[in-house]
Design a protein around this motif. Structure first.
Motif, PDB file in Angstrom:
ATOM      1  N   PHE A 257      14.902   1.030   4.677  1.00 45.61           N
ATOM      2  CA  PHE A 257      15.422   0.967   6.042  1.00 45.61           C
ATOM      3  C   PHE A 257      16.850   0.451   5.908  1.00 45.61           C
ATOM      4  O   PHE A 257      17.067  -0.685   5.473  1.00 45.61           O
ATOM      5  CB  PHE A 257      14.555   0.005   6.870  1.00 45.61           C
TER       6      PHE A 257
ATOM      7  N   LYS B  76       8.306  -1.158   0.970  1.00 36.66           N
ATOM      8  CA  LYS B  76       9.277  -0.983   2.061  1.00 36.66           C
ATOM      9  C   LYS B  76      10.314  -2.106   2.013  1.00 36.66           C
ATOM     10  O   LYS B  76       9.954  -3.283   2.068  1.00 36.66           O
ATOM     11  CB  LYS B  76       8.577  -1.041   3.422  1.00 36.66           C
TER      12      LYS B  76
ATOM     13  N   PHE C 247      15.985   5.671   5.682  1.00 39.12           N
ATOM     14  CA  PHE C 247      16.179   5.854   7.123  1.00 39.12           C
ATOM     15  C   PHE C 247      17.385   5.039   7.573  1.00 39.12           C
ATOM     16  O   PHE C 247      17.405   3.816   7.447  1.00 39.12           O
ATOM     17  CB  PHE C 247      14.910   5.418   7.871  1.00 39.12           C
TER      18      PHE C 247
ATOM     19  N   TRP D 107       9.921   5.165  11.807  1.00 35.09           N
ATOM     20  CA  TRP D 107       9.861   4.436  10.526  1.00 35.09           C
ATOM     21  C   TRP D 107       8.415   4.322  10.035  1.00 35.09           C
ATOM     22  O   TRP D 107       8.127   4.540   8.858  1.00 35.09           O
ATOM     23  CB  TRP D 107      10.506   3.059  10.683  1.00 35.09           C
TER      24      TRP D 107
END
Ligand SMILES: [Zn+2]
Length: 376
Positions: free
Chosen positions: A6, A46, A126, A310
């Protein structure tokens, strides 16, 4: 280990567009706040990573030096009439302090995501602050000054990756399409509200690329009132077969949330379920995904859509599991299920009838024009 990144920094919110401009740079941070509050932002594979600004060298792979100079001058508060030539200082692309700083950081984020994918460091990246698909080499347009999407896809292509770029923003991906219009290593597919009823007025089915790129630009203009089921039909009938035939190494996705019902600038009637479902369909190809934000002018709906995106990109979207009959396997709390997905929005009979009629003709035309280039 490949990671899901992210890409965000609070600095991206330090340079807000003027209040008169509907483009709100706080949306990425709001999406991040939702994810943080639900414990869904980071964990296991993540991670969150802060982007560096894009370098001048990278920017010049798409933008002209003259335009970049003008944008830097604008950033310093200098303005002269020449800037109008570059589309700067207009209602859509106003002059504001930090315009350069924001834009180069948003570009740096997409480029970083692309680099990590090329290096095998990330399977998903992302950048919710990106998706600035209307910027041209020497012209700002539609709230976009520097085109992070083009730079991201170009970075992938330079890393010898064949790319399918899918744009699900409500506006046609004119700047990205133009950048790759004569190339067959980056296929661009845009679903958007018909250009006869919405900015930028392009993206018709006949625009299919040229030279070596003929058949590698795909446009699916949608009628006003397009609803979830109709949209997903277009994806299944046209987008999925083309991705399959092309066989990309990487998928890139622009997730504008201005398609959602209630967006103040556009006229489609989608729910965010479509965004999660499209991501689910893309994930099934088993390829890395470079995703960006984009439009979305209902700020809260957009933030929730990107939070959902997400989770979907990470394969943690509970709604999809429930829909597939696996209900609850990912659920850790009772309120997580359906917490990010919108409620189903059923179209009226009249809406269904008129949308279906127009969409069927469009899909037939796209298939006729493009499918033969790919043996379909
Ligand atoms: Zn848009």
């Amino acid at each position: 280990m490949t990671q899901k990144a992210f890409i965000y920094s609070p600095e991206l919110e330090a340079y807000p567009y003027p209040p008169s401009c509907p483009f709100n740079t706080s949306r990425a941070g709001k999406a991040r706040a939702i994810l943080t509050s639900m414990g869904l932002l980071i964990g296991d594979d993540k991670i969150e990573v802060a982007p560096p600004p894009a370098t001048r060298e990278v920017l010049e792979t798409f933008h002209t030096p003259e335009y970049l100079d003008a944008l830097e001058r604008l950033n310093r508060g200098e303005y002269d009439s020449e800037m109008l030539y570059f589309g700067l200082g207009t209602g859509d692309c106003p002059a504001f302090k930090g315009v350069w700083d924001y834009s180069v950081l948003a570009c740096g984020a997409s480029v970083l995501g692309a680099e990590w994918i090329v290096q095998g460091k990330a399977s998903v990246a992302f950048n919710p602050s990106g998706g600035l698909h209307h910027a041209f080499p020497d012209r700002a347009a539609g709230f976009c000054y520097l085109n992070d999407v083009v730079l991201g896809c170009e970075t992938l292509a330079k890393g010898n990756k064949r790319v399918v770029f899918l744009d699900i923003d409500v506006h046609h991906t004119d700047g990205v399409q133009a950048a790759f219009y004569d190339r067959n290593d980056v296929m661009t597919i845009s679903l958007h509200q018909d250009g006869r009823t919405l900015f930028p007025g392009t993206g018709f089915v006949e625009e299919i690329g040229e030279g070596e790129g003929k058949g590698y630009a795909i446009n699916i203009p949608l009628p006003m009132g397009t609803y979830d089921e109709a949209y997903l039909r277009a994806v299944r009938q046209v987008v999925l077969p083309l991705i399959h035939a092309f066989g990309p190494d990487v998928l890139a996705l622009e997730i504008g949330a201005d398609t959602l019902s209630g967006d103040p600038l556009a006229n489609l009637s989608l729910t965010n379920n479509v965004i999660a479902d499209v991501i689910g369909l893309l994930r099934a190809f088993g390829k890395p995904i470079l995703a960006t934000g984009g439009g979305g002018y209902h700020v809260d709906n957009t933030a929730r859509a990107w939070a959902l995106a997400w989770t979907a990109l990470c394969g943690e979207d509970a709604g999809a599991d429930a829909a597939a009959g696996l209900g609850g396997v990912m659920l850790e709390t009772a309120d997580w299920h359906g917490g990010l997905r919108d409620r189903v929005l059923a179209p009226s009979e009249a809406q269904k009838c008129s949308v279906d009629q127009i969409l069927n003709i469009t899909l037939d035309s796209v298939k006729k024009l493009v499918f033969p280039h790919h043996g379909l």
